[in-house]
Design a protein around this motif. Structure first.
Motif, PDB file in Angstrom:
ATOM      1  N   LYS A 143     -18.868  -1.380  -5.596  1.00  0.00           N
ATOM      2  CA  LYS A 143     -17.614  -1.850  -6.038  1.00  0.00           C
ATOM      3  C   LYS A 143     -17.682  -3.585  -6.164  1.00  0.00           C
ATOM      4  CE  LYS A 143     -14.743   1.143  -3.146  1.00  0.00           C
ATOM      5  NZ  LYS A 143     -13.550   0.988  -2.095  1.00  0.00           N
ATOM      6  N   ASN A 145     -19.126  -6.443   0.269  1.00  0.00           N
ATOM      7  CA  ASN A 145     -18.384  -5.145   0.401  1.00  0.00           C
ATOM      8  C   ASN A 145     -19.149  -4.115   0.992  1.00  0.00           C
ATOM      9  OD1 ASN A 145     -15.536  -4.305  -0.133  1.00  0.00           O
ATOM     10  ND2 ASN A 145     -16.620  -2.675  -1.042  1.00  0.00           N
ATOM     11  N   ARG A 146     -18.609  -3.583   1.992  1.00  0.00           N
ATOM     12  CA  ARG A 146     -19.314  -2.300   2.677  1.00  0.00           C
ATOM     13  C   ARG A 146     -20.060  -1.525   1.777  1.00  0.00           C
ATOM     14  NH1 ARG A 146     -15.472   1.292   6.246  1.00  0.00           N
ATOM     15  NH2 ARG A 146     -14.664   1.428   4.174  1.00  0.00           N
ATOM     16  N   THR A 147     -19.035  -1.054   0.405  1.00  0.00           N
ATOM     17  CA  THR A 147     -19.663  -0.287  -0.546  1.00  0.00           C
ATOM     18  C   THR A 147     -20.214  -1.197  -1.528  1.00  0.00           C
ATOM     19  OG1 THR A 147     -17.976   1.422   0.099  1.00  0.00           O
ATOM     20  CG2 THR A 147     -19.207   1.717  -2.060  1.00  0.00           C
ATOM     21  N   GLY A 206      -7.585  -3.958  -2.323  1.00  0.00           N
ATOM     22  CA  GLY A 206      -6.772  -4.522  -3.394  1.00  0.00           C
ATOM     23  C   GLY A 206      -6.517  -5.990  -3.050  1.00  0.00           C
ATOM     24  N   LEU A 228       0.921  -1.268   0.007  1.00  0.00           N
ATOM     25  CA  LEU A 228       0.157   0.057  -0.062  1.00  0.00           C
ATOM     26  C   LEU A 228       0.925   1.427  -0.002  1.00  0.00           C
ATOM     27  CD1 LEU A 228      -2.549  -0.944   2.794  1.00  0.00           C
ATOM     28  CD2 LEU A 228      -2.697  -1.136  -0.015  1.00  0.00           C
TER      29      LEU A 228
HETATM   30  P1  ATR Z   1      -6.863  -1.775   0.082  1.00  0.00           P
HETATM   31  O1  ATR Z   1      -5.554  -1.138   0.116  1.00  0.00           O
HETATM   32  O2  ATR Z   1      -6.787  -3.240   0.090  1.00  0.00           O
HETATM   33  O3  ATR Z   1      -7.992  -1.248  -0.744  1.00  0.00           O
HETATM   34  P2  ATR Z   1      -8.532  -0.755   2.484  1.00  0.00           P
HETATM   35  O4  ATR Z   1      -8.699   0.693   1.682  1.00  0.00           O
HETATM   36  O5  ATR Z   1      -8.392  -1.060   3.813  1.00  0.00           O
HETATM   37  O6  ATR Z   1      -7.405  -1.590   1.717  1.00  0.00           O
HETATM   38  O7  ATR Z   1     -10.003  -1.721   1.921  1.00  0.00           O
HETATM   39  C1  ATR Z   1      -9.847  -3.010   1.873  1.00  0.00           C
HETATM   40  C2  ATR Z   1     -11.443  -3.433   1.861  1.00  0.00           C
HETATM   41  O8  ATR Z   1     -11.653  -3.410   3.290  1.00  0.00           O
HETATM   42  C3  ATR Z   1     -12.494  -2.685   1.144  1.00  0.00           C
HETATM   43  O9  ATR Z   1     -13.034  -3.429   0.448  1.00  0.00           O
HETATM   44  C4  ATR Z   1     -13.009  -1.913   2.307  1.00  0.00           C
HETATM   45  O10 ATR Z   1     -14.577  -1.578   2.062  1.00  0.00           O
HETATM   46  P3  ATR Z   1     -14.859  -0.531   1.058  1.00  0.00           P
HETATM   47  O11 ATR Z   1     -14.850  -0.695  -0.395  1.00  0.00           O
HETATM   48  O12 ATR Z   1     -16.442  -0.128   1.340  1.00  0.00           O
HETATM   49  O13 ATR Z   1     -14.115   0.674   1.534  1.00  0.00           O
HETATM   50  C5  ATR Z   1     -13.045  -2.939   3.469  1.00  0.00           C
HETATM   51  N1  ATR Z   1     -13.212  -2.133   4.614  1.00  0.00           N
HETATM   52  C6  ATR Z   1     -12.232  -1.447   5.115  1.00  0.00           C
HETATM   53  N2  ATR Z   1     -12.899  -1.014   6.475  1.00  0.00           N
HETATM   54  C7  ATR Z   1     -14.062  -1.488   6.532  1.00  0.00           C
HETATM   55  C8  ATR Z   1     -14.973  -1.459   7.609  1.00  0.00           C
HETATM   56  N3  ATR Z   1     -14.897  -0.992   8.557  1.00  0.00           N
HETATM   57  N4  ATR Z   1     -16.191  -2.504   7.507  1.00  0.00           N
HETATM   58  C9  ATR Z   1     -16.187  -3.018   6.229  1.00  0.00           C
HETATM   59  N5  ATR Z   1     -15.308  -2.962   5.356  1.00  0.00           N
HETATM   60  C10 ATR Z   1     -14.194  -2.435   5.537  1.00  0.00           C
END
Ligand code: ATR
Length: 302
Positions: A175, A170-172, A149, A81
């Motif tokens: 996506k 996924n939360r969102t 990712g 990252l």
């Molecule tokens: P990456 O670098 O892999 O993108 P990230 O930003 O931590 O790392 O996000 C990884 C995943 O964790 C995403 O699918 C994110 O969901 P969103 O797409 O909705 O942002 C998910 N994620 C992070 N925090 C979360 C939480 N508190 N609850 C549920 N999902 C979460």
């Protein structure tokens, strides 16, 4: 060797005599990375003189950083990252998992060329095989965090393996829906599974998770939820059942809340250390064209 280096230090790399560090990981933050201890143990074990360092490189420094290693006779680097997607357009060529997942975690410097690879998905495949003695292609998979990712790399590997079934959560939700559209061609074949779809994006709520878990073999957490003590549970532990295999890509803490819940429900569980190990071993093999000493690398991580 220093804990971590900066871009400014990379600019003056051989000023004080030639450094053995000709491999490393670029990231921001990077201090927590376990890759150096794993890769340096491997390098020492096979008698290579190169060493592997940590590089604190911000997103805006990536292009310069890559340009520098290209001219400094580096073997290659790992990207973590926030660089995995940003590096793609900076590569001369990329392999199939990298192109399809849109992310790179391994760079090989070959003369003037920067070759990009993604060993996260293949590392996950190896991890599932070694942890649970099953093949991904035979499994119905439910993936939490399909928007990140790591989630994308895992989803793409499930598609490439043509696993029995893939449910993207996924939360969102959008996506996960976008990813499902992208992966649809891989699941067009006719495996007969009864009333449930082979590929689906579903909302993150208790009702849909309860239904989906009844039609799942492997649950994967690809979010970062569970790393912090204050994190809430991913879902109610009562949804877990003994028939499930649970893989958490998190490895700190070693026993994540999800894995504790899995054990409580009588389900099999494993943490992300095996994925870290196997993606690292595959990177080593790309850099040196020889088998990585897996046992040595595993011991270094433990
Ligand atoms: P990456 O670098 O892999 O993108 P990230 O930003 O931590 O790392 O996000 C990884 C995943 O964790 C995403 O699918 C994110 O969901 P969103 O797409 O909705 O942002 C998910 N994620 C992070 N925090 C979360 C939480 N508190 N609850 C549920 N999902 C979460």
């Amino acid at each position: 060797m220093k804990e971590s280096y900066t871009l400014a230090e990379l600019k003056n790399w051989d000023a004080k005599g030639k450094s053995p560090v000709r491999l490393g990981v670029f990231g921001d933050p990077v201090a927590h990375s376990l890759s150096p201890q794993m890769q340096n143990a491997a390098l020492e074990n096979v008698g290579l003189k190169e060493r592997y360092g940590r590089f604190q490189i911000g997103a805006e420094e990536l292009e310069t950083g890559l340009e520098l290693i290209r001219h400094l006779n580096f073997v290659g680097i790992n990207l973590t990252l926030p660089h995995k997607t940003g590096a793609l357009p900076l590569m001369t060529e990329v392999d199939e998992p990298a192109r399809k997942s849109g992310a790179i975690n391994t760079v090989l410097v070959e003369g003037e060329k920067l070759l990009g690879f993604n060993t996260d998905g293949p590392g996950f495949l190896h991890a599932i095989r070694t942890e649970f003695s099953v093949d991904l292609r035979d499994l119905r998979v439910l993936l939490l965090g399909a928007g990140g990712g790591a989630g994308r790399a895992i989803a793409m590997q499930c598609a490439l393996e043509n696993c029995e079934r893939l449910v993207l959560v996924n939360r969102t939700l959008e996506k996960a829906q976008d990813l499902a559209k992208e992966l649809a061609p891989y699941f067009a074949g006719s495996r007969v599974l009864g009333p449930v779809a082979r590929l689906q994006a579903v909302p993150w709520d208790e009702t849909s998770l309860r239904f989906q878990l009844a039609n799942t073999d492997l649950v994967v957490n690809a979010t970062s939820v569970g790393m912090k003590r204050s994190d809430p549970p991913l879902f109610p532990a009562s949804l877990l059942a003994p028939h499930l295999m649970v893989y958490d890509t998190i490895y700190t803490p070693e026993r994540t809340p999800l894995l504790a819940a899995a054990a409580g429900a009588g389900a099999l569980g494993a943490n992300g250390l095996s994925m870290l190990l196997h993606q690292g071993a595959l990177s080593f093999e790309i850099w040196f064209g020889r088998k990585a000493p897996l046992d040595v690398m595993r011991a270094a991580l433990l």
